[in-house]
Design an enzyme around this catalytic site. Structure first.
Site, PDB file in Angstrom:
ATOM      1  CB  SER A  50      -0.677  -0.235   1.130  1.00 35.42           C
ATOM      2  OG  SER A  50       0.095  -0.222   2.409  1.00 35.42           O
ATOM      3  CG  HIS A  51       2.599   3.082   2.329  1.00 36.56           C
ATOM      4  ND1 HIS A  51       1.669   2.100   3.426  1.00 36.56           N
ATOM      5  CD2 HIS A  51       1.865   4.501   2.828  1.00 36.56           C
ATOM      6  CE1 HIS A  51       0.446   3.128   3.137  1.00 36.56           C
ATOM      7  NE2 HIS A  51       0.355   3.785   3.564  1.00 36.56           N
ATOM      8  CB  ALA A  97       6.066   6.496   2.911  1.00 38.60           C
ATOM      9  CG  ASP A 126       4.838   1.688  10.574  1.00 41.35           C
ATOM     10  OD1 ASP A 126       4.246   2.753  11.265  1.00 41.35           O
ATOM     11  OD2 ASP A 126       5.495   0.931   9.160  1.00 41.35           O
ATOM     12  CG  ASP A 179      -3.085  -2.087   3.929  1.00 44.81           C
ATOM     13  OD1 ASP A 179      -3.037  -2.408   2.627  1.00 44.81           O
ATOM     14  OD2 ASP A 179      -3.579  -2.093   4.290  1.00 44.81           O
ATOM     15  CE  LYS A 217      -8.917  -0.666  26.891  1.00 38.24           C
ATOM     16  NZ  LYS A 217      -8.295  -1.793  27.210  1.00 38.24           N
ATOM     17  NE  ARG A 229       3.256 -12.366  11.521  1.00 31.34           N
ATOM     18  CZ  ARG A 229       3.798 -10.793  10.686  1.00 31.34           C
ATOM     19  NH1 ARG A 229       4.688 -10.042  11.818  1.00 31.34           N
ATOM     20  NH2 ARG A 229       2.552 -10.308   9.513  1.00 31.34           N
ATOM     21  N   PRO A 257       6.330  -9.044  15.140  1.00 32.70           N
ATOM     22  CG  PRO A 257       5.724  -6.809  15.983  1.00 32.70           C
ATOM     23  CD  PRO A 257       6.117  -8.235  16.504  1.00 32.70           C
TER      24      PRO A 257
HETATM   25  P1  NDP Z   1      -0.012  -3.935   9.810  1.00 34.37           P
HETATM   26  O1  NDP Z   1      -1.882  -3.812  10.087  1.00 34.37           O
HETATM   27  O2  NDP Z   1      -0.319  -4.559   8.646  1.00 34.37           O
HETATM   28  O3  NDP Z   1       0.516  -3.951  10.671  1.00 34.37           O
HETATM   29  C1  NDP Z   1       0.047  -3.419  11.510  1.00 34.37           C
HETATM   30  C2  NDP Z   1       1.570  -4.208  12.332  1.00 34.37           C
HETATM   31  O4  NDP Z   1       1.677  -5.308  13.011  1.00 34.37           O
HETATM   32  C3  NDP Z   1       3.289  -4.007  11.700  1.00 34.37           C
HETATM   33  O5  NDP Z   1       4.040  -4.363  11.913  1.00 34.37           O
HETATM   34  C4  NDP Z   1       2.805  -5.654  11.486  1.00 34.37           C
HETATM   35  O6  NDP Z   1       4.531  -6.727  11.245  1.00 34.37           O
HETATM   36  C5  NDP Z   1       2.166  -6.421  12.013  1.00 34.37           C
HETATM   37  N1  NDP Z   1       1.710  -7.623  12.167  1.00 34.37           N
HETATM   38  C6  NDP Z   1       0.642  -7.604  11.351  1.00 34.37           C
HETATM   39  N2  NDP Z   1       0.197  -9.105  10.687  1.00 34.37           N
HETATM   40  C7  NDP Z   1       0.979  -9.589  12.325  1.00 34.37           C
HETATM   41  C8  NDP Z   1       0.343 -10.683  13.080  1.00 34.37           C
HETATM   42  N3  NDP Z   1       0.110 -11.761  12.264  1.00 34.37           N
HETATM   43  N4  NDP Z   1       1.375 -11.176  13.898  1.00 34.37           N
HETATM   44  C9  NDP Z   1       2.191 -10.379  14.884  1.00 34.37           C
HETATM   45  N5  NDP Z   1       2.478  -8.593  14.104  1.00 34.37           N
HETATM   46  C10 NDP Z   1       1.600  -8.813  12.814  1.00 34.37           C
HETATM   47  O7  NDP Z   1      -0.327  -2.447   9.436  1.00 34.37           O
HETATM   48  P2  NDP Z   1      -1.450  -0.900   8.874  1.00 34.37           P
HETATM   49  O8  NDP Z   1      -2.256  -1.705   8.097  1.00 34.37           O
HETATM   50  O9  NDP Z   1      -2.269  -0.974  10.228  1.00 34.37           O
HETATM   51  O10 NDP Z   1      -0.109  -0.005   7.944  1.00 34.37           O
HETATM   52  C11 NDP Z   1      -0.327  -0.511   7.114  1.00 34.37           C
HETATM   53  C12 NDP Z   1       1.231   0.808   6.765  1.00 34.37           C
HETATM   54  O11 NDP Z   1       0.791   2.257   6.612  1.00 34.37           O
HETATM   55  C13 NDP Z   1       2.238   1.613   8.133  1.00 34.37           C
HETATM   56  O12 NDP Z   1       3.326   0.939   7.347  1.00 34.37           O
HETATM   57  C14 NDP Z   1       2.380   2.302   8.587  1.00 34.37           C
HETATM   58  O13 NDP Z   1       3.070   2.910   8.538  1.00 34.37           O
HETATM   59  C15 NDP Z   1       1.099   3.547   6.811  1.00 34.37           C
HETATM   60  N6  NDP Z   1       0.433   4.350   6.861  1.00 34.37           N
HETATM   61  C16 NDP Z   1       1.316   5.496   6.877  1.00 34.37           C
HETATM   62  C17 NDP Z   1       0.084   6.801   6.599  1.00 34.37           C
HETATM   63  C18 NDP Z   1       1.244   8.185   6.372  1.00 34.37           C
HETATM   64  O14 NDP Z   1       0.246   9.023   6.509  1.00 34.37           O
HETATM   65  N7  NDP Z   1       1.771   8.317   5.623  1.00 34.37           N
HETATM   66  C19 NDP Z   1      -1.295   6.412   7.202  1.00 34.37           C
HETATM   67  C20 NDP Z   1      -1.463   5.578   7.826  1.00 34.37           C
HETATM   68  C21 NDP Z   1      -1.211   4.046   7.793  1.00 34.37           C
HETATM   69  P3  NDP Z   1       4.619  -6.818   9.660  1.00 34.37           P
HETATM   70  O15 NDP Z   1       5.238  -5.791   8.736  1.00 34.37           O
HETATM   71  O16 NDP Z   1       5.649  -7.660   9.710  1.00 34.37           O
HETATM   72  O17 NDP Z   1       3.221  -8.165   8.716  1.00 34.37           O
END
Ligand code: NDP
Length: 332
Positions: free
Chosen positions: A46-47, A121, A177, A187, A229, A301, A303
Site C-alpha cells: 500500500s506504500h 509512506a 508500524d 489497504d 483505546k 510472530r 512484528p
Molecule cells: P498492519 O496492520 O499490516 O501491521 C501493523 C503491524 O503489525 C506491523 O508492524 C506488522 O508487521 C504487524 N503485524 C501484522 N500482522 C501481524 C501478526 N499476525 N502478528 C504479529 N504482528 C503482525 O499495518 P497497517 O495496515 O496498520 O499499516 C500499514 C502501513 O500504512 C504502515 O506502514 C503505516 O505506517 C502506513 N500508513 C501511513 C500513513 C501516512 O500517512 N504516511 C497513514 C496510515 C498508515 P509486518 O510488517 O511484519 O507484517
C-alpha cells in the site's frame, strides 16, 4: 487481478523516472524512489508503486516541492527541528535522521520535530534506521481526517500511523508500524480496487452503518482500531505530529489541501533514545530474554518478521498490471 513481474532495480527506476518526469530534482526523486522500492521489497504494497500516481499528482499540481531543500537546526542539543521545505518526507529524513541519531547517542535522548512535509509512506524506515544505530525510536504522523473518534460517525482523525523500533545486538530491530485506524486507507483502496471485502468493524458507510464493502467505507468513514483505546492513541498522534512539532491537526491540514490526490502538508514527531545511557548499560539481557520468550510462544510472530522474510528475496516483485501500464504510459 493480473500482475507482472518487475525487478527491484526496475521498480526503483520506474518510480525515479516518474518523479523526474514530474519535475523533481535527482535528490528528491532518489529519496522517493528508494522509499517506494523498499516498500515493494518488504511487501508493504500500500506504500510502494501504488503511491506513485499520488506522488506525481502533487508535484504536477505544485502542492509538493520536488526541489525541496530541507534544513535541520538544533534548538537545544536534544531538540532538533527540520523544515521540510514543502517536500516529501523521505528527503527530510535523509537530511535529519543521522543528526537525530548522533544527538541521542551523545545525550541519551533526542527529539525531532519536522514541519512542512508531505508524508505518503510507511513509517518503519525512520525507526528502523535509528534502531540500526542502537537506538530505541518512536515516530508518528497525522493525515487528513477519515477516521471517526470512538462513539462518533464523522471523521476527525487521520489514519495516524505510529511506529516503534527496538535495537537487537544479533538480529534486525524489533519493529512495529501501524495505522491507528482499523485498516490503513491504502489497504482499503487496494481492497476496493481488487473487489475484496474487509472485516466488519473496519468502517461505516456514508449513512453511518457498519459495512464490509471497502468502496462504501471510502464514501463513509474508517473506525479506529481497538475501540476507545485505539481512538485515544489516534488523538495522541494528532497532538504529537501536529501542535507539538509546529504543524496542524488533520482537519486543518485538509482545509488547506488542494485535493490533488497526494498527501496533505503536515508534521512528524520522531524520538530517539539511547538504551546504553538510559539503562546504565544493563538492558540487553532483559530485552533479549523477553523477546526470545515472546517469539517462542505458540501462535506468536514478531512484528516486522514478515517484512524481513520478504527482504531476503532479491528477485522480482509482482506488480498490478493496470498500475504498471498507467505508470509506464506516462513515461513514453
Ligand atoms: P498492519 O496492520 O499490516 O501491521 C501493523 C503491524 O503489525 C506491523 O508492524 C506488522 O508487521 C504487524 N503485524 C501484522 N500482522 C501481524 C501478526 N499476525 N502478528 C504479529 N504482528 C503482525 O499495518 P497497517 O495496515 O496498520 O499499516 C500499514 C502501513 O500504512 C504502515 O506502514 C503505516 O505506517 C502506513 N500508513 C501511513 C500513513 C501516512 O500517512 N504516511 C497513514 C496510515 C498508515 P509486518 O510488517 O511484519 O507484517
Amino acid at each position: 487481478m493480473t500482475t507482472k513481474p518487475l525487478s527491484l532495480e526496475d521498480i526503483f527506476l520506474l518510480a525515479r523516472n516518474a518523479m523526474l518526469n514530474a519535475g523533481a530534482n535527482e535528490e528528491n526523486a532518489d529519496a522517493i524512489a528508494d522509499t517506494v522500492m523498499q516498500a515493494e521489497r518488504d511487501g508493504s504494497h500500500s506504500h510502494g508503486l501504488f503511491r506513485v500516481p499520488g506522488y506525481v499528482a502533487s508535484l504536477v499540481s505544485g502542492k509538493v516541492n520536488g526541489n525541496a531543500n530541507p534544513k535541520i537546526q538544533s534548538r537545544t542539543p536534544v531538540a532538533l527541528h527540520c523544515d521540510g521545505d514543502h517536500g516529501y518526507a523521505p528527503v527530510a529524513h535523509r537530511r535529519s535522521l543521522h543528526v537525530l541519531a548522533d544527538a541521542a547517542v551523545d545525550n541519551g535522548i533526542s527529539v525531532l520535530s519536522i514541519d512542512r512535509i508531505h508524508h505518503f509512506a510507511a513509517l518503519w524506515p525512520e525507526v528502523e534506521t535509528l534502531a540500526k544505530r542502537g537506538l530505541v525510536a518512536i515516530a508518528c504522523v497525522s493525515y487528513t481526517p477519515n477516521v471517526a473518534p470512538f462513539g462518533a460517525k464523522q471523521p476527525l482523525y487521520g489514519t495516524n500511523p505510529l511506529s516503534f523500533a527496538w535495537p537487537r545486538p544479533d538480529a534486525p530491530p524489533l519493529v512495529f508500524d501501524m495505522a491507528t485506524a482499523a485498516m490503513a486507507m491504502g489497504d482499503i483502496q487496494i481492497a476496493a480496487r481488487d473487489g475484496r471485502s474487509v472485516p466488519i468493524g473496519t468502517g461505516l458507510d456514508a449513512r453511518g452503518h457498519a459495512t464490509t464493502d471497502p468502496s462504501e467505507i471510502i464514501k463513509g468513514v474508517l473506525l479506529p482500531f481497538g475501540g476507545y483505546k485505539g481512538s485515544h492513541i489516534a488523538m495522541m498522534v494528532e497532538l504529537l505530529a501536529g501542535p507539538l512539532v509546529g504543524e496542524t491537526v488533520s482537519f486543518v491540514s485538509k482545509e488547506r489541501d488542494n485535493g490533488d490526490g497526494g498527501p496533505p502538508q503536515g508534521g512528524q514527531f520522531v524520538i530517539a533514545m539511547n538504551p546504553e545511557i538510559l539503562s546504565g548499560g544493563n538492558w540487553i539481557e532483559q530485552s533479549e530474554g523477553f523477546i526470545s520468550r515472546l517469539s517462542k510462544m505458540d501462535g506468536v510472530r514478531l512484528p516486522a518478521e514478515r517484512r524481513y522474510l520478504n527482504r531476503k528475496n532479491t528477485g522480482p516483485r509482482q506488480v498490478n498490471s493496470d498500475l504498471l501500464e498507467q505508470l509506464q504510459s506516462k513515461l513514453k
